[in-house]
Enzyme design. Structure first.
Site, PDB file in Angstrom:
ATOM      1  N   GLU A 167       0.741  -1.087  -0.068  1.00 55.44           N
ATOM      2  CA  GLU A 167      -0.046   0.008  -0.145  1.00 55.44           C
ATOM      3  C   GLU A 167       0.986   1.332   0.025  1.00 55.44           C
ATOM      4  O   GLU A 167       0.707   2.060   0.979  1.00 55.44           O
ATOM      5  CB  GLU A 167      -0.919  -0.085   1.060  1.00 55.44           C
ATOM      6  CG  GLU A 167      -1.891  -1.333   1.267  1.00 55.44           C
ATOM      7  CD  GLU A 167      -2.791  -1.311   2.391  1.00 55.44           C
ATOM      8  OE1 GLU A 167      -2.578  -0.298   3.302  1.00 55.44           O
ATOM      9  OE2 GLU A 167      -3.825  -2.077   2.545  1.00 55.44           O
ATOM     10  N   GLU A 380      -4.877  -8.935   1.386  1.00 53.53           N
ATOM     11  CA  GLU A 380      -5.586  -8.408   2.592  1.00 53.53           C
ATOM     12  C   GLU A 380      -7.267  -8.155   2.402  1.00 53.53           C
ATOM     13  O   GLU A 380      -7.712  -7.673   1.412  1.00 53.53           O
ATOM     14  CB  GLU A 380      -5.108  -7.093   3.240  1.00 53.53           C
ATOM     15  CG  GLU A 380      -3.775  -7.006   3.879  1.00 53.53           C
ATOM     16  CD  GLU A 380      -3.284  -5.668   4.360  1.00 53.53           C
ATOM     17  OE1 GLU A 380      -4.505  -5.011   4.676  1.00 53.53           O
ATOM     18  OE2 GLU A 380      -2.424  -5.453   4.223  1.00 53.53           O
TER      19      GLU A 380
HETATM   20  O1  IFM Z   1      -3.875  -2.943   9.277  1.00 54.21           O
HETATM   21  C1  IFM Z   1      -3.901  -2.260   7.914  1.00 54.21           C
HETATM   22  C2  IFM Z   1      -2.814  -3.038   7.431  1.00 54.21           C
HETATM   23  O2  IFM Z   1      -1.413  -2.755   7.870  1.00 54.21           O
HETATM   24  C3  IFM Z   1      -2.684  -2.457   5.844  1.00 54.21           C
HETATM   25  N1  IFM Z   1      -4.038  -2.573   5.113  1.00 54.21           N
HETATM   26  C4  IFM Z   1      -4.965  -2.202   6.062  1.00 54.21           C
HETATM   27  C5  IFM Z   1      -5.197  -2.863   7.333  1.00 54.21           C
HETATM   28  C6  IFM Z   1      -6.479  -2.333   8.191  1.00 54.21           C
HETATM   29  O3  IFM Z   1      -6.524  -0.932   8.320  1.00 54.21           O
END
Ligand code: IFM
Length: 494
Positions: A167, A380
């Protein structure tokens, strides 16, 4: 479709964490300070004044955690390497003790039949590099490549999939424009420069991994692409959405996939920067072979034009998707003009993010149409809810089970549409340090008691085990939803 949804053989079911969120042991074995060590100590920066000092103690408990992953039937574990463990000041020779930890972790995973999926950077920049200019400074990309080479040398073919960055949107925009994340800077011009350095770091880092491990090493990047929808078909709303897509998504996808930044975005940010930080050959370096793309998905956004308010501003109606790490992510107001976020009805998670699984199918389908040859992984997906340990010892997180069920189903719909999606990683394996929200938001499929560090598999974890071990989507509730209440036993206590 009729009957239970079945996923293809070989589809990878995993779970993800990130170093600063789970490891703790921030002063162990020669680790240097990162920007999150500094930022979390800044008064008011993190809810409750929490820091990652203890995390979930994964650094010391990793062997038990791996055994737990095996018990959950996971095929892959996505974790990140802490740069300041490997290079305490972000440059120079490797700290062997830091590398050894990740080698032991990777070996333990493989001994349990779990593939290590390694992210090289999940936001913990060595503080010394921030002091030297941080991500807005070009040199940081070359420092990252050196670091990537050291890790690749040490882990080599133990790794099933390399991810350069997690990200970069958050690193650039939350780190240097809104200042909600480390290092807490509010300077949109520097944020755009950081975007470019991060893109360069990806390209150089991917080359360094391949130089160390051989050209066949599979390399990816994980993006939190935003699914923005225009509130109406009116040209001005559609134009607002397109502007937002460019600054949020296309500044990454453009260079990575097409070898160019969108011309419009350069014009639209001309009041902030002349983009002279982009030099000859940079785009060639960035557009290196990509073996897969990681997609982190949490929610959608509904946007409309706002001609009157620079930066869009919040609508009067409370829109609790206020600027937030990743997920609901909206670019800081100082970066995009004339866009306003509309409240979306519907259930929300504890982050305030609207639950909208249709956006995941849409995103995967769109990416596949754009690059049919590029395998995708959902690296994720998950939700925070205010979990409690019930008197029976279990954590009955029916909301999270429903969220996961709907989103895994949305991945199935993308597969039905012909999308080459190869895996799904629940965020997160464990409750952990949720950045600016400290330990106040729980995303785990495994509950962590922060006083004792005891792990308790939540109902969502039991549900996920059924999915991972059968490849068939279990129903979200009732008899099929989880193991019997009493079986939700604590493991690896103390
Ligand atoms: O916890 C975060 C992660 O580190 C990166 N993506 C989003 C998650 C939830 O906010």
């Amino acid at each position: 479709m009729t009957g239970a949804r079945r996923f293809p053989d070989g589809f990878v079911w995993g779970a993800a964490t990130a170093a600063y969120q789970v490891e703790g042991a921030t002063d162990a074995d020669g680790r240097g300070p990162s920007i999150w060590d500094t930022f979390s100590r800044t008064p008011g920066a993190v809810l409750g004044g929490h820091t990652g000092d203890l995390g979930t103690d994964h650094y010391r408990r990793f062997a038990d955690d791996v055994a737990l992953m095996a018990d959950l039937g996971l095929r892959a574990y996505r974790f990140s390497v802490a740069w300041p463990r490997v290079q305490p000041t972000g440059r120079g020779p490797a700290n062997q003790a830091g590398l050894d930890f990740y080698r032991r972790l990777a070996d333990t995973l493989r001994a349990h039949g779990i593939d290590p999926v390694v992210t090289l950077y999940h936001w913990d920049l060595p503080q010394a590099l921030e002091d030297a200019g941080g991500w807005p400074a070009r040199d940081t990309a070359w420092r990252f490549a050196d670091y990537a080479g050291l890790v690749a040398d040490a882990l080599g073919d133990r790794v099933a999939l390399w991810t350069t960055l997690n990200e970069p949107w958050c690193s650039a925009y939350l780190g240097y424009a809104s200042g909600e994340h480390a290092p807490g800077v509010q300077d949109p011009a520097r944020a755009l420069s950081a975007v470019h350095t991060l893109n360069l770091a990806h390209g150089l880092g991917a080359r360094a991994v391949r130089a160390a491990t051989g050209d066949a090493a599979p390399v990816s990047i994980t993006l939190n692409l935003q699914v923005n929808r225009a509130a109406s078909a009116a040209p001005e709303d559609r134009a607002a959405k397109a502007r937002l897509d460019r600054v949020a998504n296309e500044v990454f996808l453009g260079p990575l996939l097409d070898g160019a930044y969108p011309e419009e975005v350069v014009a639209e940010t001309a009041h902030l920067t002349d983009w002279s930080f982009v030099r000859d050959r940079d785009l060639e370096l960035i557009r290196t072979r990509l073996d897969a793309l990681g997609v982190n998905y949490y929610t959608t956004a509904l946007v409309e034009a706002d001609g009157s308010v620079p930066g869009g501003g919040a609508p009067a109606e409370a829109d609790v998707q206020a600027a937030s790490p990743a997920g609901a992510a909206r670019p800081p107001a100082n970066l995009v003009e004339g866009v306003r976020w509309r409240h979306q009805p519907g259930p929300r998670t504890a982050m305030g993010w609207v639950v909208d699984p249709s956006g995941l199918t849409e995103l995967l389908v769109d990416l596949h149409r754009r690059r049919p040859d590029l395998p995708l992984h959902v690296t994720e997906n998950g939700a925070a809810y205010p979990d409690v340990v019930a008197p029976d010892g279990g954590v009955h997180d029916a909301d999270r089970v429903a969220y996961l069920h709907a989103h895994v189903d949305a991945v199935g719909a993308a597969l039905d549409a012909g999308v080459d999606v190869r895996g799904y990683f629940a965020w997160s394996l464990l409750d952990n340090f949720e950045w600016a929200y400290g330990y106040e938001r729980r995303f785990g499929i495994v509950h962590v008691d922060y006083a004792t560090m005891a792990r308790t598999v939540k109902d969502s974890g039991h549900w996920y085990r059924r999915l991972a071990t059968t490849g068939v989507l279990p129903p979200p509730g009732g008899a099929g939803g989880g193991d019997p209440v009493g079986a939700a036993a604590a493991v690896a206590a103390g």
